[in-house]
Design a protein around this motif. Structure first.
Motif, PDB file in Angstrom:
ATOM      1  N   SER A  17       0.834  -1.202   0.000  1.00 43.13           N
ATOM      2  CA  SER A  17       0.000   0.000   0.000  1.00 43.13           C
ATOM      3  C   SER A  17       0.871   1.255   0.000  1.00 43.13           C
ATOM      4  N   ALA A  18       1.893   1.239   0.845  1.00 43.92           N
ATOM      5  CA  ALA A  18       2.738   2.441   0.966  1.00 43.92           C
ATOM      6  C   ALA A  18       3.499   2.714  -0.336  1.00 43.92           C
TER       7      ALA A  18
ATOM      8  N   ASN B 295       5.650   7.078  -4.497  1.00 45.92           N
ATOM      9  CA  ASN B 295       7.111   6.900  -4.368  1.00 45.92           C
ATOM     10  C   ASN B 295       7.788   6.893  -5.722  1.00 45.92           C
TER      11      ASN B 295
ATOM     12  N   SER C 102      -1.449  -0.636  -4.278  1.00 47.06           N
ATOM     13  CA  SER C 102      -1.980   0.549  -3.594  1.00 47.06           C
ATOM     14  C   SER C 102      -3.484   0.688  -3.818  1.00 47.06           C
ATOM     15  N   THR C 103      -3.923   0.490  -5.068  1.00 45.31           N
ATOM     16  CA  THR C 103      -5.366   0.647  -5.319  1.00 45.31           C
ATOM     17  C   THR C 103      -6.169  -0.415  -4.565  1.00 45.31           C
TER      18      THR C 103
ATOM     19  N   PHE D 293       1.778  11.305   2.098  1.00 40.76           N
ATOM     20  CA  PHE D 293       1.133  10.620   0.963  1.00 40.76           C
ATOM     21  C   PHE D 293       1.798   9.276   0.718  1.00 40.76           C
TER      22      PHE D 293
ATOM     23  N   GLY E   3       3.675   3.192  -3.784  1.00 40.30           N
ATOM     24  CA  GLY E   3       2.739   3.394  -4.887  1.00 40.30           C
ATOM     25  C   GLY E   3       3.311   4.410  -5.847  1.00 40.30           C
TER      26      GLY E   3
ATOM     27  N   SER F 218       0.826   6.481   2.922  1.00 34.91           N
ATOM     28  CA  SER F 218      -0.627   6.191   2.906  1.00 34.91           C
ATOM     29  C   SER F 218      -1.317   6.654   4.187  1.00 34.91           C
TER      30      SER F 218
ATOM     31  N   ILE G 223      -6.603   0.809  -1.079  1.00 33.04           N
ATOM     32  CA  ILE G 223      -7.504   1.964  -0.877  1.00 33.04           C
ATOM     33  C   ILE G 223      -8.958   1.561  -1.089  1.00 33.04           C
TER      34      ILE G 223
ATOM     35  N   ILE H 251      -9.886   9.511  -3.840  1.00 35.32           N
ATOM     36  CA  ILE H 251      -8.531   9.287  -4.376  1.00 35.32           C
ATOM     37  C   ILE H 251      -8.568   8.097  -5.338  1.00 35.32           C
TER      38      ILE H 251
ATOM     39  N   ILE I  88      -6.450   3.623   5.252  1.00 38.86           N
ATOM     40  CA  ILE I  88      -5.874   2.348   4.811  1.00 38.86           C
ATOM     41  C   ILE I  88      -5.192   1.636   5.981  1.00 38.86           C
TER      42      ILE I  88
END
Ligand code: PFF
Length: 455
Positions: free
Chosen positions: A20-21, A26, A328-329, A232, A23, A235, A332, A99, A240
């Motif tokens: 998740s972090a 980064n 990541s999606t 950001f 994405g 996350s 979320i 988002i 999340i």
């Protein structure tokens, strides 16, 4: 109910959270922000923000999630029943959903570019071009791949379908399994591309730009941007981490998990810097080539076109982007799915379909806002930009401040200490400093983001 579900293994829960972090924040936003904010000094500030503010706020979200064992709204209802604190969770869920609407579109582009790299369309008719004409060839491709109505829409929808497929698999068989496979793959690709760019002629100039700080370039605006980037990319404020932590087993070491996740997220950002800056400097490209969508969709294909086996490097790079975007999606959209399961008692299948239906419509509108809806504007912004601005400039900072205030001042006494020490079964030296930061430092610093966004 999702509150009873847990990740199956320690590695799995770390892979999912790291997924998740790591994405597009980064791999794409970070190098662009570094360029816009003066290079290495920004990197340094970003690292300080991640370590001193990001990790404590992450621990606050982890404690909320595991302490409340529910979705992002439910944890507040459970921990402070009868009080309006659940609104804080509602802001996070709203932010995450909005988002997801525009991020799915960008994720769709990564899939589209992956497809055209593998199939060869991206490099068609480009082989013979060089210099300026090479650049304009990729500009034309981007116009076609991003601004057409149909092509990007198809890939956005595909991306949503893939997400739905993963989420239907559930927490262990969907999210955890996917992350266990994709995260190691991401690091292997990253290291391979990094090796290639670092061995380009004159790569050292790019490395110096990225790693040798010029402290004269630090301004309050640069500090605020570094903090925004840190939040950001970890996350934070999106619900999340609250949702994922509700799936952590009781014996998970939250402090260690937050440090591992943050360091890996930092590592990816640094490796991306070591890919982008040497490549750009080595081919003598200008600063404009690092801006916005141009960076990944024009500049890097242009760089790859000048390497041996362009399609290989391009395919690997867009696979990297796609992997980063997908994990990541998934995280979320899980925020909304968990909320529908826990709040409305929906079965997973119904929850996934209910979350995805409006997403399909809203993401399609975002995608079309680069094509035939480009003149549909509110406050001078297209639908895509409006959602981006509203979430990153307003909802995320407001949500993060509210989480800090709740955890610092209003949460049940001892919640943070209990969670960091696993209810006294392990010693935690970090409770006092973390509490200090989330009570005082973090709300003030995040407040500055809000203020600066209006200046
Ligand atoms: N840390 C993620 C990133 O850097 O891209 C933040 C994120 C954004 C997660 C959008 C999920 C998402 F859909």
């Amino acid at each position: 109910m999702s509150s009873k579900i847990q990740f199956g293994t320690k590695i799995g829960l770390i892979a999912a959270t790291v997924g998740s972090a790591i994405g597009l924040g980064n791999v794409w936003r970070f190098p662009a922000e570094t360029q816009a904010n003066g290079g290495a000094a920004f990197l340094l500030l970003y690292i300080v923000c991640v370590l001193c503010l990001g990790i404590p706020v992450m621990l606050a979200e982890f404690s909320l999630g595991r302490g409340g064992r529910s979705d992002a709204v439910g944890v507040f209802r459970k921990l402070s029943p009868g009080k309006p604190w659940w609104l804080v969770g509602a802001v996070a869920v709203l932010a995450s959903y909005l988002i997801a609407c525009y991020y799915m579109v960008v994720a769709g582009w990564t899939l589209e570019y992956l497809w055209h790299s593998v199939a060869g369309g991206l490099y068609e008719a480009v082989d013979t071009a060089s210099g300026e004409s090479l650049r304009s060839a990729f500009d034309v491709k981007m116009d076609h791949y991003v601004c057409d109505d149909v092509n990007p829409l198809i890939f956005t929808v595909l991306m949503i379908v893939v997400n739905a497929g993963v989420l239907l698999g559930g927490v262990q068989k969907g999210i955890e399994k996917l992350s266990n496979i994709l995260m190691p793959l991401l690091f292997v690709i990253l290291l391979a591309i990094c090796y290639v760019t670092l061995t380009l002629p004159d790569a050292g100039e790019g490395v110096r730009y990225f790693l040798e700080p010029d402290f004269g370039r630090i301004t309050p605006r640069v500090v605020v941007n570094a903090l925004g980037q840190a939040f950001f990319s970890l996350s934070l404020g999106m619900g999340i981490l609250i949702t994922y932590a509700s799936y952590y087993p009781a014996d998970t070491n939250l402090t260690r998990t937050s440090v591992i996740v943050s360091l890996l997220s930092l590592l990816v950002a640094v490796l991306m810097g070591l890919i982008i800056f040497p490549a750009v400097k080595s081919f003598g490209l200008d600063n404009e080539s690092l801006e916005g969508a141009t960076l990944v969709f024009v500049t890097l294909p242009e760089v790859f076109a000048q390497l041996p086996w362009p399609r290989l490097w391009s395919s690997l790079f867009f696979l990297l982007l796609f992997v980063a975007a997908l994990t990541s999606t998934v995280s979320i959209t899980e925020v909304t799915v968990a909320m529908l399961e826990d709040r409305l008692g929906m079965r997973r299948r119904t929850a996934v379909l209910t979350a995805m239906a409006p997403l399909l419509l809203l993401s399609s509108l975002c995608s079309l806002s680069f094509g035939s809806l480009s003149s549909a504007k509110l406050f001078g912004l297209t639908i895509f930009n409006l959602l981006d601005t509203f979430t990153t400039d307003i909802l995320l900072p407001v949500g993060s401040i509210a989480v800090c205030i709740y955890m610092g001042w209003f949460a049940p006494k001892g919640l943070l200490a209990d969670e960091l020490s696993n209810h006294g079964s392990r010693r935690s030296r970090w409770t006092a400093p973390v509490l200090f930061i989330i009570r005082y430092l973090a709300p003030v610093m995040i407040g500055l983001i809000l203020v600066f966004n209006y200046m």
